[in-house]
Write a protein that holds these residues in place. Sequence first.
Motif, PDB file in Angstrom:
ATOM      1  N   THR A  23      -3.735   1.589   6.796  1.00 28.27           N
ATOM      2  CA  THR A  23      -4.327   1.771   5.590  1.00 28.27           C
ATOM      3  C   THR A  23      -5.924   2.051   5.497  1.00 28.27           C
ATOM      4  O   THR A  23      -6.510   2.256   4.596  1.00 28.27           O
ATOM      5  CB  THR A  23      -4.112   0.428   4.771  1.00 28.27           C
ATOM      6  OG1 THR A  23      -4.763  -0.872   5.396  1.00 28.27           O
ATOM      7  CG2 THR A  23      -2.779   0.126   4.584  1.00 28.27           C
ATOM      8  N   GLN A  57       1.941   6.700   4.249  1.00 32.30           N
ATOM      9  CA  GLN A  57       2.829   5.952   3.453  1.00 32.30           C
ATOM     10  C   GLN A  57       3.700   5.411   4.414  1.00 32.30           C
ATOM     11  O   GLN A  57       4.255   4.287   4.546  1.00 32.30           O
ATOM     12  CB  GLN A  57       3.165   6.532   2.103  1.00 32.30           C
ATOM     13  CG  GLN A  57       3.924   5.442   1.301  1.00 32.30           C
ATOM     14  CD  GLN A  57       3.009   4.206   0.914  1.00 32.30           C
ATOM     15  OE1 GLN A  57       2.163   4.110   0.837  1.00 32.30           O
ATOM     16  NE2 GLN A  57       3.793   3.052   1.251  1.00 32.30           N
ATOM     17  N   ILE A  60       2.805   3.138   7.175  1.00 31.97           N
ATOM     18  CA  ILE A  60       2.530   1.692   6.755  1.00 31.97           C
ATOM     19  C   ILE A  60       3.925   1.270   6.577  1.00 31.97           C
ATOM     20  O   ILE A  60       4.043  -0.062   6.910  1.00 31.97           O
ATOM     21  CB  ILE A  60       1.872   1.927   5.313  1.00 31.97           C
ATOM     22  CG1 ILE A  60       0.522   2.346   5.235  1.00 31.97           C
ATOM     23  CG2 ILE A  60       1.984   0.642   4.299  1.00 31.97           C
ATOM     24  CD1 ILE A  60      -0.293   2.672   4.153  1.00 31.97           C
TER      25      ILE A  60
END
Length: 64
Positions: A23, A57, A60
């Motif tokens: 992130t 994404q 993550i």
Amino acid sequence: MKWVEVQEIAIQLADAHPDVDPTKLNFVDLMRWVMALPEFDDDPKHCGERILEAIQQAWIEEVE
């Protein structure tokens, strides 16, 4: 490996950089890291912000 293989890229990035918080990574560094993966072989011109967002994404989700 090509840009569209988002999940595989995320897995390899997670393995290669286990101490990195995805992130906090900017897209310039993310793109460089993807292109540095040993199995990666695609044209940087085929990459865009949407692909980088998808890779980030997936990375993550991989580390959660």
